[in-house]
Every structure is written in C-alpha cells, then in structure tokens.
Design a protein around this motif. Structure first.
Motif, PDB file in Angstrom:
ATOM      1  N   PHE A   1       0.846  -1.189   0.000  1.00 36.61           N
ATOM      2  CA  PHE A   1       0.000   0.000   0.000  1.00 36.61           C
ATOM      3  C   PHE A   1       0.886   1.245   0.000  1.00 36.61           C
ATOM      4  N   LYS A   2       0.610   2.182  -0.932  1.00 33.25           N
ATOM      5  CA  LYS A   2       1.324   3.456  -0.958  1.00 33.25           C
ATOM      6  C   LYS A   2       0.326   4.572  -0.658  1.00 33.25           C
ATOM      7  N   GLY A   3       0.666   5.422   0.310  1.00 28.29           N
ATOM      8  CA  GLY A   3      -0.246   6.496   0.663  1.00 28.29           C
ATOM      9  C   GLY A   3       0.481   7.632   1.347  1.00 28.29           C
ATOM     10  N   VAL A   4      -0.254   8.727   1.570  1.00 29.94           N
ATOM     11  CA  VAL A   4       0.282   9.902   2.244  1.00 29.94           C
ATOM     12  C   VAL A   4      -0.188   9.900   3.690  1.00 29.94           C
TER      13      VAL A   4
ATOM     14  N   LEU B   1      -0.048   0.473  17.230  1.00 30.74           N
ATOM     15  CA  LEU B   1       0.276   1.749  16.605  1.00 30.74           C
ATOM     16  C   LEU B   1      -0.736   1.988  15.489  1.00 30.74           C
ATOM     17  N   ASN B   2      -1.468   3.116  15.563  1.00 27.94           N
ATOM     18  CA  ASN B   2      -2.430   3.481  14.520  1.00 27.94           C
ATOM     19  C   ASN B   2      -1.970   4.749  13.814  1.00 27.94           C
ATOM     20  N   VAL B   3      -2.102   4.773  12.494  1.00 25.45           N
ATOM     21  CA  VAL B   3      -1.794   5.970  11.722  1.00 25.45           C
ATOM     22  C   VAL B   3      -2.773   6.037  10.547  1.00 25.45           C
ATOM     23  N   ARG B   4      -3.197   7.258  10.218  1.00 32.95           N
ATOM     24  CA  ARG B   4      -4.173   7.431   9.136  1.00 32.95           C
ATOM     25  C   ARG B   4      -3.440   7.818   7.848  1.00 32.95           C
ATOM     26  N   LEU B   5      -3.769   7.069   6.763  1.00 33.17           N
ATOM     27  CA  LEU B   5      -3.151   7.310   5.459  1.00 33.17           C
ATOM     28  C   LEU B   5      -4.216   7.632   4.425  1.00 33.17           C
ATOM     29  N   LEU B   6      -3.839   8.410   3.420  1.00 30.81           N
ATOM     30  CA  LEU B   6      -4.714   8.651   2.275  1.00 30.81           C
ATOM     31  C   LEU B   6      -4.209   7.779   1.132  1.00 30.81           C
ATOM     32  N   ILE B   7      -5.000   6.724   0.798  1.00 30.84           N
ATOM     33  CA  ILE B   7      -4.620   5.767  -0.247  1.00 30.84           C
ATOM     34  C   ILE B   7      -5.716   5.763  -1.308  1.00 30.84           C
ATOM     35  N   ASP B   8      -5.373   6.078  -2.531  1.00 30.58           N
ATOM     36  CA  ASP B   8      -6.361   6.125  -3.628  1.00 30.58           C
ATOM     37  C   ASP B   8      -7.553   7.003  -3.263  1.00 30.58           C
TER      38      ASP B   8
ATOM     39  N   ASP C   1       2.119  14.335   5.789  1.00 36.55           N
ATOM     40  CA  ASP C   1       2.230  14.892   4.435  1.00 36.55           C
ATOM     41  C   ASP C   1       3.317  14.222   3.587  1.00 36.55           C
ATOM     42  N   GLU C   2       3.977  13.187   4.125  1.00 36.68           N
ATOM     43  CA  GLU C   2       4.961  12.461   3.327  1.00 36.68           C
ATOM     44  C   GLU C   2       4.400  11.104   2.900  1.00 36.68           C
ATOM     45  N   GLU C   3       4.844  10.641   1.703  1.00 33.58           N
ATOM     46  CA  GLU C   3       4.374   9.346   1.203  1.00 33.58           C
ATOM     47  C   GLU C   3       5.122   8.211   1.899  1.00 33.58           C
ATOM     48  N   VAL C   4       4.415   7.118   2.138  1.00 38.74           N
ATOM     49  CA  VAL C   4       5.013   5.954   2.774  1.00 38.74           C
ATOM     50  C   VAL C   4       4.466   4.703   2.087  1.00 38.74           C
ATOM     51  N   ALA C   5       5.268   3.657   2.077  1.00 38.11           N
ATOM     52  CA  ALA C   5       4.827   2.368   1.513  1.00 38.11           C
ATOM     53  C   ALA C   5       4.838   1.336   2.633  1.00 38.11           C
ATOM     54  N   ILE C   6       3.728   0.624   2.801  1.00 36.29           N
ATOM     55  CA  ILE C   6       3.653  -0.419   3.835  1.00 36.29           C
ATOM     56  C   ILE C   6       3.132  -1.707   3.216  1.00 36.29           C
TER      57      ILE C   6
ATOM     58  N   GLY D   1      -0.900  -3.674   9.298  1.00 35.70           N
ATOM     59  CA  GLY D   1       0.442  -3.561   8.748  1.00 35.70           C
ATOM     60  C   GLY D   1       1.392  -4.627   9.263  1.00 35.70           C
ATOM     61  N   MET D   2       2.299  -5.058   8.397  1.00 32.19           N
ATOM     62  CA  MET D   2       3.311  -6.037   8.777  1.00 32.19           C
ATOM     63  C   MET D   2       4.704  -5.415   8.773  1.00 32.19           C
ATOM     64  N   LYS D   3       4.960  -4.499   7.810  1.00 33.70           N
ATOM     65  CA  LYS D   3       6.262  -3.836   7.785  1.00 33.70           C
ATOM     66  C   LYS D   3       6.168  -2.593   6.911  1.00 33.70           C
ATOM     67  N   VAL D   4       7.106  -1.679   7.165  1.00 37.10           N
ATOM     68  CA  VAL D   4       7.229  -0.474   6.347  1.00 37.10           C
ATOM     69  C   VAL D   4       8.324  -0.719   5.320  1.00 37.10           C
ATOM     70  N   ILE D   5       8.025  -0.437   4.059  1.00 34.04           N
ATOM     71  CA  ILE D   5       8.997  -0.629   2.980  1.00 34.04           C
ATOM     72  C   ILE D   5       9.752   0.688   2.812  1.00 34.04           C
ATOM     73  N   THR D   6      10.995   0.692   3.195  1.00 29.08           N
ATOM     74  CA  THR D   6      11.754   1.940   3.209  1.00 29.08           C
ATOM     75  C   THR D   6      12.308   2.318   1.848  1.00 29.08           C
ATOM     76  N   GLN D   7      12.529   1.333   0.972  1.00 26.02           N
ATOM     77  CA  GLN D   7      13.026   1.679  -0.365  1.00 26.02           C
ATOM     78  C   GLN D   7      12.538   0.652  -1.370  1.00 26.02           C
ATOM     79  N   GLN D   8      12.108   1.138  -2.485  1.00 23.60           N
ATOM     80  CA  GLN D   8      11.655   0.270  -3.565  1.00 23.60           C
ATOM     81  C   GLN D   8      12.831  -0.099  -4.453  1.00 23.60           C
ATOM     82  N   THR D   9      12.948  -1.346  -4.804  1.00 27.59           N
ATOM     83  CA  THR D   9      13.981  -1.780  -5.742  1.00 27.59           C
ATOM     84  C   THR D   9      13.308  -2.152  -7.053  1.00 27.59           C
ATOM     85  N   GLN D  10      14.134  -2.607  -7.999  1.00 29.72           N
ATOM     86  CA  GLN D  10      13.561  -3.028  -9.270  1.00 29.72           C
ATOM     87  C   GLN D  10      12.811  -4.348  -9.123  1.00 29.72           C
TER      88      GLN D  10
END
Length: 676
Positions: free
Chosen positions: A59-62, A79-86, A107-112, A125-134
C-alpha cells in the motif's frame, strides 16, 4: 575466500553472528548462499478496488495524521496511523512494533506491506517498505533472535557479490537442459533477488529438483556400495544364546515380530552389507526387535550401537535395554553430549577397549574421538532425523557395519522407493496382544471445556496429559491457539490440583530436556507443547492427548502425536479440537476418529494432502527437506530418483568431466559432516 570457508570470513561477521547463523544451519559461505527464503511478499502496489478482504498487498499512501501508540492487554502495543490511499482515508494498524512511529511523517508518502480489511477499510500492517527496488518480490527468511531479516539479507548480498561467480553446477548440463533447470548461479540469484514472479517460480522449481537430486545421488551411492560383496560383513551369530535371550523377555513376540527378526538375522549372516528399514506403527514393538538383533551381533563377537535423535530418548533406551540385557551379562554404555568429562572418558575407554557390548547415544556417537573396537551392527532410530552423511559417518566407525534403521510412521509404498530406495524394508504390521486402541474424539472449539473436564477425570485417576498447540506464541497473522496462552489458561484452570509445564522449540536444549524429564518422572501432570514433543518418548502414565486446531496438522503428525499416549495398561484418549473450514480437513478428523491403523492413515494422508500440512513432514517418517515436499512434489522426486540412478550406474565414482561439480560438492559435504 572459497565457498566452503566459514561465514566468519565475511566482513562484519563476529562470534555472535557466527553463532546465530550456526543456529540456522549456516556455517559456510555456500550454506549462506543456499539458505533460501520460504516465501516472498509481493511489492507491486495495487489499487484498493482490486483487493479482496484479507488479501496481503503493498500500500502506498500519504500520512494524514500523527501516529498514535496505545496499549491493550499484557505486553501488547498497537500503533495506529491514518493514510490517504487512492483518495480513501485508511487506518493502518501495527501490533507490537512501536519503533515504526518515526517512519510516519505527516504529508509524506510511505509504503507499507500488510493485510487489507475491506469492511473496516483498514490495513493490518506487517512492515514499512523503506526503499523500492527493481524487484517486485521481497524475500522472507526463517530467522532467529540473533539474526534478523535485514542483517541476513545484507550478508547474503555481500556473499553473492564476492563468491557467487565461483559457483560450480552440481547438476550435470545434460540433465539441466533436459528438465529446463537453472545453473547454480542463476538459481541463487533468482531465489534471493527475483525480478518478478516468473523468475521466482523458475528458481523454486530448480531448487526443489536440485535438493531431491543431491539426496537421491547419495542414496544411489549407498545402494551401490551395499551391493558390493567386498563391502559386506558376515556376523555368524549363535542361535542357542539368541533363543535363550528371547526366552527371558517378559512377553511373547507377535508373529510379525518373529518374521522381521528372521529377515534381519538372515541379513546378518549374509556376506552383502545389510541396510534395512524397519517400519512399524506406534507401539508395535520395534525396540524389542532391535534389541534381539543387537544381541545376535554380540554373540557373533561384535559391538552394536543404537543412535537416537535426543538425549532423553537415549536415556530411556539405556534404562530399558539395560534391564532386558541384564540376564545375559551384556554390558550397555550411554554416550551423549551432556556427560561430564570424566564420565565421557570412561565411556570412550569402554567402547574402544571392547569392554562394552552395546552403545546407546545421540549424534555424539559419530563425532571424532569415538572409536569402537569391533562395531558390527548399527541401529538408527527415527531414521529421517539423520541425514545421509550422518548415517554414512556412523557406518565408518566400524568395518562397514550392518545397518538397521527404524521409523515409527509407515511409509506409503509409492514413496518408499524414492525416500528409502537404498534399503530393504521390513514391516511390523501387528500390535502386541492386549494393547487397547486409543479412543479418539473430535470436538468443536466451543466444546473445549468438555475436553478439559474429561482430561481432569483421567488426571484424578493418576494419568498424565499432553496438550498440543500449533503455535508457540500469539500471532497477529493467524488466529490459532498458541502454547504460551494455553499454558497460562491451564495453569489457572488446574490451580494447585495439578502441575502444568510448557515445552516448545525456542527453549534451550537443557530446558527442554529438564521439562520432558520432569514430565516423564511424573513431577508434571499436564505438558503444554508444540509438535516439539519428542517422537518415541515413552511416558506410561500419559493417557490423554488434547490437540487444539487439530485441522491444521496432517494425518501423519496427528497420528504421531496420538502415539505419545497409551503406552501403559490403561485406556488412553485423544481429543481433537477443531473447526475445519474445508472438506479435506473434515475428512482428516473423520479418519482419525475411525482408525488407529497407521498404514491406513499413511495411504489416506497421501491421497488427501495437498499443501494442507502447513507444519511440514518432521514427524511423518519421511526425510526432511528444506524446500521440496516428498508428497506434493512427488513427480519431481521420482524424476530426480531416476536420473540419479542412471548417473551413478553409468559413472559410480563420478569421474566424467560433467560430473566434477557434483563430485566436488559431495566431497565438501562429507568433509563438513566429519566436523559437525
């Protein structure tokens, strides 16, 4: 560096990391490269509208609110956090990961990565994806407290960059081309760093074939050695004292036991090397047959050894066999890793001098420093717990002694040729007279208190009980019973009336041994455990087996667990607590309540089991493989068996140029096993 060098050669790998890797079975750079992930997380983000309820996804959101941490229950944090996804406001919840708070900046984008809850519009959520690879896939490895995912992946990346170019293919080119398999280099790359699902699938297909192929080549080599008459050992046992010993036994042999004893004794006298598998249902009397065969070897002037997988089982066999052999003046020695130095030295001297006739021990029997005067016969209990090279190492302690392996679970005929193809098979298909079938009942979860009440009735009569759970601790991912919660619940339920203990695989070996010993000796009445409950451990007063979430286990595992009770004279009971959600699981419960016959169950398991036995084959009587399943991947296993047979028949000593990678690998494996 070389592939078979220690992992300590890698930069940043100190003693603690070496120990943590060793606990995972990783000692060399080669083992690190071939330590493959057990699954992958799909890191290709998808629109919410495409997702099914409870589906895992990226999931990618702000971030649109500050993260909030709250506590609920003992030792539990949310831990609860509100994201704007789609364009949809979604709550993302993480359990017991408070350190992730800093990852969420408004206001920053995050991928989980997590599981979608459609009705609540929430992501667990299971983990935060800190960097996308190919890569679309994120590998997930089995790890431990000392070795986390991030650290392991970093070490694998380093080893791959430095050493992967030196990989030599173990599967000959002709076989690879015929079955469209990857080279070892491409296999390692695509298993650890797949660019897409197609690469992952191709790599896993190759990895399973490779694992089976290496096993089958070693089996074929052993079988060829056994067929060489110069490799054999004649044991001219004396019939009169053997009959006398059988006459001292406190019970009569069944017809099946007599038949099997005759098969084994014929092998002992024959010039060819004996390599026989003794299979028989739980409680069928395999140990007594092994004792008769060991005594026969002693009458021929040789020593005999019995190797078992755990120290407590070795201790039990030592006590039982010492009593059986006492009337015949046969000396028995126990050799385990926990002996004090003085005791170990005394045992080693008795073995080397020949003062002891029979040695019982764990894998300590095959370690350097153990020398026999005249080892002529070896019994290996729970055959599948020991690798091919461990079995070979024990044989090399004597002049290629005859070998009898035992397994408590009948092997379906369709699997026997591939998994025990180097062995002749003897079968005890009859239980001793007077042994009562274990009464097995299937109850729903809402009837669990009824099962506990029935259990307490048995405890009041002096019986003991096993309580089995599929998990060790609480899991946010799976709604299953866990041993730690059950232990707390039952401790409160039984209060001061009965002593409850906990046993699971993450305990230290010493703590596991102590807990099991306390249960065996009657100091503990209720043992809450995972499937770590040792195969073969004999607790005569244990007459109740209570299995929670029984539908999550395969028939072989359920039958093995049930076999832990009913060893004494009293009626034994097994309660299966399960709410199966599919037809296969329902049939498992019905078959378990309908029969105690392991042979019937083994065939039913083969027909019913797809990927259903999610807890693996550790107690199914089959060899343990990291990736392949002998049942679900049976066609691959059969193909590997056939090509291994053809290869060893054509080139027994692996001298052909295309077989050098395989020969080099096998030499390295055998050398490593000598120093385990």
């Amino acid at each position: 560096m070389a592939l078979d060098d220690s992992v300590s050669q890698l930069a940043g790998v100190g003693p603690k990391t070496v120990t943590a890797l060793g606990d995972l079975g990783i000692h060399t750079l080669r083992e690190l490269l071939f330590y493959f992930p057990f699954r992958y997380d799909d890191l290709k983000a998808r629109p919410l509208a495409e997702l099914q309820d409870q589906e895992k996804a990226l999931f990618k959101g702000v971030v649109i609110s500050e993260p909030v941490i709250s506590r609920f229950g003992p030792h539990k944090i949310r831990l609860n956090v509100r994201l704007l996804i789609d364009s949809v406001a979604v709550i993302a919840t993480f359990f017991n990961q408070p350190w992730l708070k800093d990852k969420f900046v408004p206001d920053e984008e995050v991928a989980i990565y997590g599981k979608w809850n459609e009705p609540q519009k929430r992501v667990v959520g299971m983990k935060v994806i800190t960097q996308q690879t190919q890569n679309e896939l994120d590998p997930i490895y089995s790890v431990n407290k000392g070795m986390r995912q991030k650290k392991l992946i970093s070490l694998i990346q380093t080893a791959f960059k430095q050493e992967a170019a030196g990989l030599v293919d173990v599967i000959p080119a002709e076989i690879r081309q015929h079955y469209r398999l990857l080279t070892d280099f491409e296999l390692v790359r695509q298993m650890h760093f797949p660019r897409n699902q197609a690469e992952s699938t191709a790599a896993r297909r190759t990895a399973i074939f490779r694992e089976f192929f290496l096993f089958e080549v070693q089996i074929a080599q052993l079988r060829q050695q056994d067929q060489d008459p110069e490799q054999g050992l004649v044991l001219p046992y004396q019939l009169a004292p053997l009959r006398q010993f059988i006459g001292t036994l406190p019970f009569k042999l069944t017809a099946a036991q007599k038949r099997v004893v005759n098969e084994i004794c014929a092998d002992l006298k024959a010039p060819a090397h004996m390599n026989r598998l003794l299979q028989g249902d739980v409680g069928s009397g395999k140990t007594v047959v092994a004792a008769i065969a060991m005594f026969a070897a002693v009458t021929a002037g040789f020593q005999a050894a019995l190797m078992v997988p755990t120290e407590i089982l070795a201790e039990q066999h030592f006590q039982k066999l010492s009593r059986l052999f006492a009337p015949m003046q046969v000396t028995v020695t126990l050799l385990t890793g926990s002996l004090k130095p003085a005791e170990r030295e005394q045992a080693l001297q008795a073995i080397k001098s020949g003062r002891t006739n029979i040695v019982i021990g764990t894998h300590a029997l095959i370690q350097s420093g153990v020398a026999f005067k005249a080892l002529g016969f070896v019994v290996i209990d729970e055959q599948h717990r020991f690798g091919v090279n461990q079995r070979r190492a024990l044989r090399e302690k004597g002049q290629n002694p005859d070998v009898l392996a035992m397994t408590a679970t009948p092997i379906p005929r369709t699997l026997a040729i591939t998994t025990y193809g180097e062995m002749a098979i003897s079968t005890i298909d009859e239980l001793p007279a007077g042994r009562r079938p274990i009464e097995t009942h299937w109850l729903k979860t809402n009837q669990a208190n009824q099962a506990l009440a029935l259990t307490e009735q048995q405890l009041a009569q002096g019986d003991q009980a096993f309580v089995i759970a599929p998990l060790i601790s609480d899991s946010d991912q799976v709604n299953l019973k866990n041993a730690e919660d059950l232990y707390e619940r039952l401790t409160k339920y039984f209060g001061a009336r009965y002593q409850v203990a906990l046993l699971h695989g993450q305990m230290t070996p010493a703590d596991k041994e102590a807990t099991m010993a306390a249960f065996s000796q009657g100091q503990v009445q209720v043992l809450v455990a995972t499937t770590v409950v040792e195969v073969g451990v004999d607790v005569p007063n244990a007459n109740v087996m209570l299995i929670f979430n029984a539908d999550r286990f395969g028939l072989a595992t359920l039958h093995q667990l049930r076999g832990r009770v009913g060893r004494g004279q009293r009626q034994a009971y097994c309660y299966l607590i399960a709410d199966p959600t599919n037809e296969v699981a329902v049939k498992r419960m019905e078959i378990m309540t309908a029969t105690n016959d392991g042979f019937v169950l083994a065939e039913a398991d083969l027909k019913l089991r797809g990927q259903g036995d999610i807890f693996g084959d550790k107690q199914s009587g089959l060899p343990e493989f990291r990736l392949g399943d002998p049942i679900t991947n049976n066609n691959t296993l059969m193909a590997a068996h056939q090509v291994a047979e053809e290869l060893i028949t054509a080139d027994p000593t692996l001298r052909q140029p295309d077989h050098q990678g395989l020969a080099q690998y096998l030499r390295a494996q055998q050398a490593a096993d000598q120093f385990d």
